[in-house]
Design a protein around this motif. Structure first.
Motif, PDB file in Angstrom:
ATOM      1  N   LEU A  19       0.823  -1.208   0.000  1.00 29.28           N
ATOM      2  CA  LEU A  19       0.000   0.000   0.000  1.00 29.28           C
ATOM      3  C   LEU A  19       0.856   1.256   0.000  1.00 29.28           C
ATOM      4  O   LEU A  19       1.754   1.401   0.837  1.00 29.28           O
ATOM      5  CB  LEU A  19      -0.891   0.035   1.245  1.00 29.28           C
ATOM      6  N   THR A  21       0.303   5.712  -0.349  1.00 30.39           N
ATOM      7  CA  THR A  21      -0.683   6.664   0.157  1.00 30.39           C
ATOM      8  C   THR A  21      -1.616   7.092  -0.967  1.00 30.39           C
ATOM      9  O   THR A  21      -2.807   6.821  -0.946  1.00 30.39           O
ATOM     10  CB  THR A  21      -0.008   7.904   0.761  1.00 30.39           C
ATOM     11  N   ASP A  73      -3.451   1.765  -3.003  1.00 30.68           N
ATOM     12  CA  ASP A  73      -3.178   2.903  -2.129  1.00 30.68           C
ATOM     13  C   ASP A  73      -4.164   2.895  -0.978  1.00 30.68           C
ATOM     14  O   ASP A  73      -5.313   2.476  -1.130  1.00 30.68           O
ATOM     15  CB  ASP A  73      -3.300   4.225  -2.899  1.00 30.68           C
ATOM     16  N   VAL A  74      -3.731   3.383   0.176  1.00 32.27           N
ATOM     17  CA  VAL A  74      -4.601   3.466   1.345  1.00 32.27           C
ATOM     18  C   VAL A  74      -5.769   4.409   1.055  1.00 32.27           C
ATOM     19  O   VAL A  74      -6.902   4.130   1.407  1.00 32.27           O
ATOM     20  CB  VAL A  74      -3.829   3.961   2.593  1.00 32.27           C
ATOM     21  N   TYR A  93     -10.712   7.050   2.524  1.00 34.20           N
ATOM     22  CA  TYR A  93     -10.012   5.771   2.489  1.00 34.20           C
ATOM     23  C   TYR A  93     -10.600   4.804   1.467  1.00 34.20           C
ATOM     24  O   TYR A  93     -11.824   4.746   1.294  1.00 34.20           O
ATOM     25  CB  TYR A  93     -10.057   5.107   3.877  1.00 34.20           C
ATOM     26  N   ILE A  96      -9.965  -1.063   2.150  1.00 36.10           N
ATOM     27  CA  ILE A  96      -8.894  -2.060   2.225  1.00 36.10           C
ATOM     28  C   ILE A  96      -9.384  -3.329   2.936  1.00 36.10           C
ATOM     29  O   ILE A  96      -9.125  -4.442   2.478  1.00 36.10           O
ATOM     30  CB  ILE A  96      -7.659  -1.485   2.968  1.00 36.10           C
ATOM     31  N   CYS A 110       3.410  -1.333   3.954  1.00 36.85           N
ATOM     32  CA  CYS A 110       3.108   0.066   3.660  1.00 36.85           C
ATOM     33  C   CYS A 110       4.377   0.750   3.171  1.00 36.85           C
ATOM     34  O   CYS A 110       5.403   0.722   3.860  1.00 36.85           O
ATOM     35  CB  CYS A 110       2.564   0.767   4.892  1.00 36.85           C
ATOM     36  N   ALA A 115       1.862   6.181   4.700  1.00 35.09           N
ATOM     37  CA  ALA A 115       0.949   5.100   4.326  1.00 35.09           C
ATOM     38  C   ALA A 115       0.670   4.223   5.541  1.00 35.09           C
ATOM     39  O   ALA A 115      -0.470   3.815   5.786  1.00 35.09           O
ATOM     40  CB  ALA A 115       1.532   4.270   3.180  1.00 35.09           C
ATOM     41  N   CYS A 119      -2.853   3.647   7.341  1.00 32.74           N
ATOM     42  CA  CYS A 119      -3.317   2.257   7.379  1.00 32.74           C
ATOM     43  C   CYS A 119      -3.659   1.822   8.797  1.00 32.74           C
ATOM     44  O   CYS A 119      -4.585   1.031   9.010  1.00 32.74           O
ATOM     45  CB  CYS A 119      -2.258   1.345   6.765  1.00 32.74           C
TER      46      CYS A 119
END
Length: 160
Positions: A19, A21, A73-74, A93, A96, A110, A115, A119
């Motif tokens: 992940l 950002t 990405d988060v 967000y 996820i 991350c 990130a 997360c």
């Protein structure tokens, strides 16, 4: 600026989720993850996996999927100045947890502290590891040092 994230890259065999950002300005312009020429993500990943450096989107996607790696990405969107993660405001967000629940993901890496911090707010129920950022802004980490750190976390994929 309110950029949007890309769709995740994954398939039913993905065991590891990486992940970031939010895509950088250069990545948004190119329409694909880690497209800034100075970002070391693809160099680090290829070196860790013992594969040639992928050049095309197709090659990069194949490198991920062939090695059971998902990439996303988060954040789905946010307000951000340029590509500077420290300026992120009003984060929205990605789902996820919902994504992971449909997959076989065993671990989340991350890419960078921001990130990871974002997360952590998701309360995921599997290992989440903060990796040193591959961004050119993380100049204190050499390519060799980044590769060693990432390889230590990617080794479980290589052992499967």
């Amino acid at each position: 600026m309110n950029p949007k994230s890309f769709l995740p890259i994954s398939d039913k065999h993905s065991l590891l989720l990486i992940l970031g950002t939010m895509p950088s300005v250069k990545s948004r312009e190119a329409g694909f993850y880690y497209s800034h020429p100075q970002n070391r993500f693809w160099r680090v990943l290829a070196a860790c996996l013992g594969k040639p450096l992928p050049q095309t989107v197709k090659d990069k996607t194949q490198l991920l999927l062939a090695n059971k790696i998902a990439l996303w990405d988060v954040l789905e969107s946010c307000k951000i100045t340029g590509s500077d993660d420290s300026t992120i405001r009003e984060p929205v967000y990605n789902n996820i947890a919902g994504f992971i629940s449909k997959m076989q993901i065993e671990k989340v890496l991350c890419n960078g502290a921001k990130a990871y911090k974002l997360c952590q707010k998701l309360g995921l129920s599997l290992p989440v590891v903060c990796m040193p950022s591959t961004s050119p802004a993380n100049a204190v980490w050499s390519l060799q040092r980044l590769t060693a750190a990432w390889k230590a976390e990617l080794d479980f994929i290589l052992e499967l």
